[in-house]
Design an enzyme around this catalytic site. Structure first.
Site, mmCIF file in Angstrom:
data_model
loop_
_atom_site.group_PDB
_atom_site.id
_atom_site.type_symbol
_atom_site.label_atom_id
_atom_site.label_comp_id
_atom_site.label_asym_id
_atom_site.label_seq_id
_atom_site.Cartn_x
_atom_site.Cartn_y
_atom_site.Cartn_z
ATOM 1 N N GLY A 1 0.801 -1.214 0.000
ATOM 2 C CA GLY A 1 0.000 0.000 0.000
ATOM 3 C C GLY A 1 0.836 1.266 0.000
ATOM 4 C CG ASP B 1 17.111 -10.346 5.389
ATOM 5 O OD1 ASP B 1 16.748 -9.263 5.891
ATOM 6 O OD2 ASP B 1 17.399 -11.346 6.075
ATOM 7 C CG ASP C 1 5.395 0.006 7.460
ATOM 8 O OD1 ASP C 1 5.355 -0.148 8.689
ATOM 9 O OD2 ASP C 1 4.410 -0.192 6.722
ATOM 10 C CB CYS D 1 0.907 -0.776 12.220
ATOM 11 S SG CYS D 1 -0.881 -0.565 12.412
#
Length: 453
Positions: free
Chosen positions: A260, A306, A323, A376
């Site tokens: 996303g 990786d 992220d 998150c």
């Protein structure tokens, strides 16, 4: 509704016995029973609601049965969990829920357990959910009582209380509200103005976000990749990185799956006449990144590697999105079963990986380049502790004012509204979004610029 209960019991068995994710188990059961597709909404509401409140229902069942859960058959436990939720948190009349549970026990499990299910169901129905919580809270300390009241494990309630104090209860309760789908237009492929005006509502803070009364799958722009489903918080942190970058050169998404943020960053990079390298360690997630960015004719290369042993040279990128893998505590409203399948050791086991990836992201920056460290999760161990450790081990990074950058992003949205407080006590330059304040996932953002040599 008896069909709904039967289908929901099959889903719960996969979740509790096989450790399947609730959404995947639900899809699997409904595929096996296509004649019950009309029951999707009811089964989803029952399964997801039961999963969110599972720990509370377990406490209620033990009190009502006067037995430990381990003394009951697993199928009986799952049936009682669903019945408890129907009685205490849904609109099902108690006598109907009890009778359907007994019928299910008799025909689907074993006739001998029907009496037990009947007795326990009747005892559950003697109190409301609030009354059960009040009864079960007797003798608990403040954290355990908060956890029970908000239907979370103690360790999550403790983490939120550490960050938010008295505001923790509102934040925890927000995790019990299902997240509404938010969509995003891909910059360079379409604009919000290109969407049908009578069906589209722009998001409050992201200049690229919108909601729609249509299902995402029914929107042509989503089907062809010009738009996608993406939480507004994810849109904000990706746009903040693009806003903070003033160096020239290619961009890197270090842990790009499922894609996303990468799809949004491609469009923003192309505006700067540069391109994005989207890296993902898991092949199936790399495929999702490629699928999500498929509508762009150029400007992106997807690779599978990786991030701790990169397939690129250091000192190359003007922007890096890190992220990193995390516990997902900021997206509990989207993952109804997640809170009960994780524990505090899961967080502790990720922090080393997160710090390693943050170091590699910083090493990948050219002088003057900017990295966004994103999780998150609001847990300190995954957020400010990692940033503090990173800065303690390096002397080539400067923290930028992430709250100010987010406010600048929000100012470019249609509404022009200011973001409610995104500050983190003791760390004024990093930012934390919250479901109860911002209506987004609980995304954490730190922006770091690498000093030029």
């Amino acid at each position: 509704m008896s069909d709904v209960l039967w289908l929901a019991t099959q889903v719960m068995t996969r979740v509790t016995r096989d450790q399947a994710y609730a959404n995947l188990a639900l899809d699997e059961v409904l595929r096996q029973h296509p004649d019950h597709r009309r029951s999707v909404a009811e089964v989803t509401e029952l399964v997801y609601g039961t999963c969110r409140l599972m720990g509370t229902h377990d406490r209620v069942i033990e009190a009502a049965s006067r037995r430990r859960l381990t003394d009951l058959q697993p199928q009986v436990v799952d049936l009682l969990r669903l019945t408890s939720h129907r009685m205490l948190a849904m609109r099902t009349p108690n006598h109907v829920a009890a009778q359907q549970a007994v019928d299910q026990a008799r025909t689907r499990i074993h006739p001998k357990v029907a009496g037990l299910v009947n007795a326990v169901s009747r005892r559950i129905s003697e109190r409301s959910l609030d009354e059960w919580v009040q009864t079960l809270s007797n003798g608990l300390d403040s954290i355990d009582a908060l956890a029970l009241r908000t239907h979370h494990p103690r360790w999550i309630a403790e983490s939120y209380r550490d960050l938010l104090g008295d505001e923790a209860e509102a934040a925890l309760l927000a995790n019990n509200l299902p997240a509404q789908p938010v969509l995003v237009v891909r910059p360079g492929l379409m604009r919000l103005d290109d969407l049908p005006g009578d069906d589209i509502t722009p998001t409050r803070w992201s200049p690229f976000g919108f909601t729609s009364r249509q299902r995402p799958a029914d929107i042509a722009a989503v089907r062809d990749g010009r738009a996608g489903v993406q939480d507004e918080g994810s849109q904000l942190v990706a746009t903040a990185l693009a806003t903070a970058v003033d160096a020239t050169g290619p961009w890197l998404d270090l842990c790009a799956g499922p894609g996303g943020k990468a799809a949004l960053l491609v469009g923003l990079a192309r505006r700067r006449h540069t391109w994005l390298l989207a890296n993902e360690v898991a092949p199936h997630r790399a495929d999702l990144v490629a699928q999500g960015t498929r509508a762009y004719p150029d400007g992106v290369q997807v690779i599978c590697a990786d991030g701790r042993a990169p397939a690129w040279l250091p000192d190359e990128f003007a922007a890096v999105m890190a992220d990193v893998p995390c516990s997902g505590l900021g997206a509990l409203r989207r993952r109804p079963d997640a809170r009960w399948r994780k524990d505090t050791a899961d967080v502790a086991g990720l922090t080393g990986l997160q710090l390693d990836l943050a170091h590699m992201g910083a090493d990948s920056l050219a002088g003057g380049g900017v990295m966004a460290y994103v999780t998150c999760s609001p847990d300190r161990r995954e957020t400010t502790d990692v940033i503090d450790a990173l800065l303690a081990e390096r002397d080539d990074l400067d923290l930028l004012d992430a709250p100010a950058v987010l406010q600048a992003v929000a100012g470019g949205a249609t509404s022009g509204e200011a973001l409610p407080d995104v500050s983190v006590p003791g760390h004024p330059l990093v930012a934390q979004l919250w479901p109860h304040r911002h209506g987004t996932d609980a995304m954490f953002l730190a922006l770091l610029r690498r000093r030029s040599a």
